[in-house]
Design an enzyme around this catalytic site. Structure first.
Site, PDB file in Angstrom:
ATOM      1  N   GLY A  71       0.848  -1.188   0.000  1.00 10.10           N
ATOM      2  CA  GLY A  71       0.000   0.000   0.000  1.00 10.10           C
ATOM      3  C   GLY A  71       0.881   1.234   0.000  1.00 10.10           C
ATOM      4  N   GLY A 126       3.000   8.939   1.185  1.00 12.67           N
ATOM      5  CA  GLY A 126       3.786   9.375   2.334  1.00 12.67           C
ATOM      6  C   GLY A 126       5.179   8.762   2.318  1.00 12.67           C
ATOM      7  N   CYS A 181      -8.086  10.693   5.718  1.00 10.91           N
ATOM      8  CA  CYS A 181      -8.353  11.652   4.641  1.00 10.91           C
ATOM      9  C   CYS A 181      -9.689  12.355   4.805  1.00 10.91           C
ATOM     10  CB  CYS A 181      -8.298  10.971   3.284  1.00 10.91           C
ATOM     11  SG  CYS A 181      -8.691  12.106   1.945  1.00 10.91           S
ATOM     12  N   CYS A 233     -10.150   1.036  10.051  1.00 11.43           N
ATOM     13  CA  CYS A 233      -9.663   1.067   8.669  1.00 11.43           C
ATOM     14  C   CYS A 233      -8.648  -0.048   8.425  1.00 11.43           C
ATOM     15  CB  CYS A 233      -9.037   2.426   8.364  1.00 11.43           C
ATOM     16  SG  CYS A 233      -8.470   2.558   6.661  1.00 11.43           S
TER      17      CYS A 233
END
Length: 370
Positions: free
Chosen positions: A13, A17, A204, A104
């Site tokens: 993933g 960043g 986000c 998440c």
């Protein structure tokens, strides 16, 4: 066979960043075939000043180019809304303060993402989390342990405590053994385009925007009284969902002095309890007010890394991220609930947050504080 595929295929993933970017490079150095996957998890107001997903995708694609890996974008916005955001709103509506990062990881990054990675022929998935996985033999069988990252200031095992054996057996965390300074150093040395990019401070869909304003769009405001433990009304709240235990700023009662010391000064006010039936927010004065201290907690929706509760009685626990492990005893664990008793009372234990248990560096699992 070329060295790049000796160890198998890893789908990582890549968020744009610096942590996931350096992770991708490290995996490639270690001899894996690396494929990047950028997850788009939020679409509402995607073009607002607060949501950086377009820039994040450009950063992730630029990094993939420098590192020399393929990358694709995948849209998990529907799954995110169903599995994470709906639960997030449900918890806030019930007066609790959920941790969407925990949800998440459990529902998107290590379920939807893992499933998608398997369709791409992945042997492993990887993320830029600061955590470690260790395989140990227990009774002749391999068991996977989730361990804290070696950089104690960045350890993210707290957010990963709901991962199970099947998920951990497929997961790699390249940053588990190194610290953040080293990650930044590597990024600068490689001249990654995001080497100096700030760490994201939120999920986000909230990003840097004012939290109350965001929540306002999805939850109705239900004003009610703010009271002291003695029942005196000292103000009005905008809705219980918008406050969390231990909150000091934004209570709107700054001008109310309450109990004063001899010198005329007064202790600060803190949100300490919510009464949903009467829609009342209770506030107390002083950081160490008894209402803010708790020596026991009950948690539900338990999830254990090993598949069963720990047999050890004396453990450490965090009731919020970035907290030192607090010595405690596991009084009971039945079904999906458990009860903890702490050696020293804990401050502002907040319903909806996760209580996560540890045996030293080993993360055992946890549950949602009730």
């Amino acid at each position: 066979m070329t060295t790049s595929t000796k160890k198998g295929r890893v789908v990582i993933g890549m968020s744009g960043g610096v942590d996931s970017s350096v992770s991708a490079w490290l995996l490639k150095q270690q001899g894996y075939e690396v494929v990047g996957l950028f997850m788009k998890n939020w679409e509402d107001d995607d073009d607002s000043e607060y949501c950086s997903s377009r820039q994040d995708w450009l950063d992730a694609a630029s990094v993939a180019d420098v590192v020399g890996v393929d990358i694709e974008a995948v849209n998990f916005a529907a799954e995110y809304k169903d599995r994470v955001f709906a639960e997030f709103l449900r918890e806030y509506s019930a007066g609790r303060t959920p941790n969407p990062d925990v949800l998440c990881n459990a529902e998107i990054k290590f379920k939807a993402f893992l499933d998608h990675a398997m369709t791409l022929g992945a042997d492993w998935i990887a993320t830029g989390h600061y955590a470690r996985v260790r395989a140990v033999q227990v009774g002749g069988r391999t068991q996977y342990q989730l361990l804290k990252g070696l950089d104690a200031s960045k350890d993210q095992s707290y957010f990963l405590h709901r991962l199970n054996q099947a998920q951990l057996s497929r997961s790699l965390f390249p940053l588990g053994e190194i610290n953040k300074q080293e990650v930044r150093r590597i990024a600068q040395e490689l001249r990654l385009p995001n080497a100096a990019k700030k760490d994201s401070t939120g999920i986000c869909f909230i990003g840097e925007r004012p939290f109350r304003e965001f929540l306002n769009r999805y939850l109705p405001t239900q004003p009610g009284p703010i009271k002291t433990p003695e029942g005196a009304v000292v103000g009005q709240h905008v809705g219980l969902s918008f406050y969390t235990y231990g909150q000091r700023k934004g209570l709107g009662i700054g001008g109310v002095k309450g109990k004063q010391r001899d010198d005329g000064t007064a202790d600060a006010w803190y949100a300490a309890r919510k009464d949903l039936k009467t829609n009342t927010l209770y506030v107390v004065q002083g950081h160490d007010h008894p209402w803010l201290l708790q020596s026991e907690l009950r948690a539900a929706d338990a999830s254990w890394v090993a598949g069963h509760p720990p047999e050890l009685e004396t453990l450490g626990a965090k009731t919020r991220y970035r907290q030192a492990d607090a010595a405690c005893r596991l009084l009971q664990a039945r079904g999906d609930t458990f009860t903890l008793a702490f050696d020293q009372a804990q401050w502002a234990v907040t319903p909806g947050q996760s209580a996560v248990l540890y045996d030293g560096d080993v993360c055992l699992g946890g549950g949602i504080i009730q």
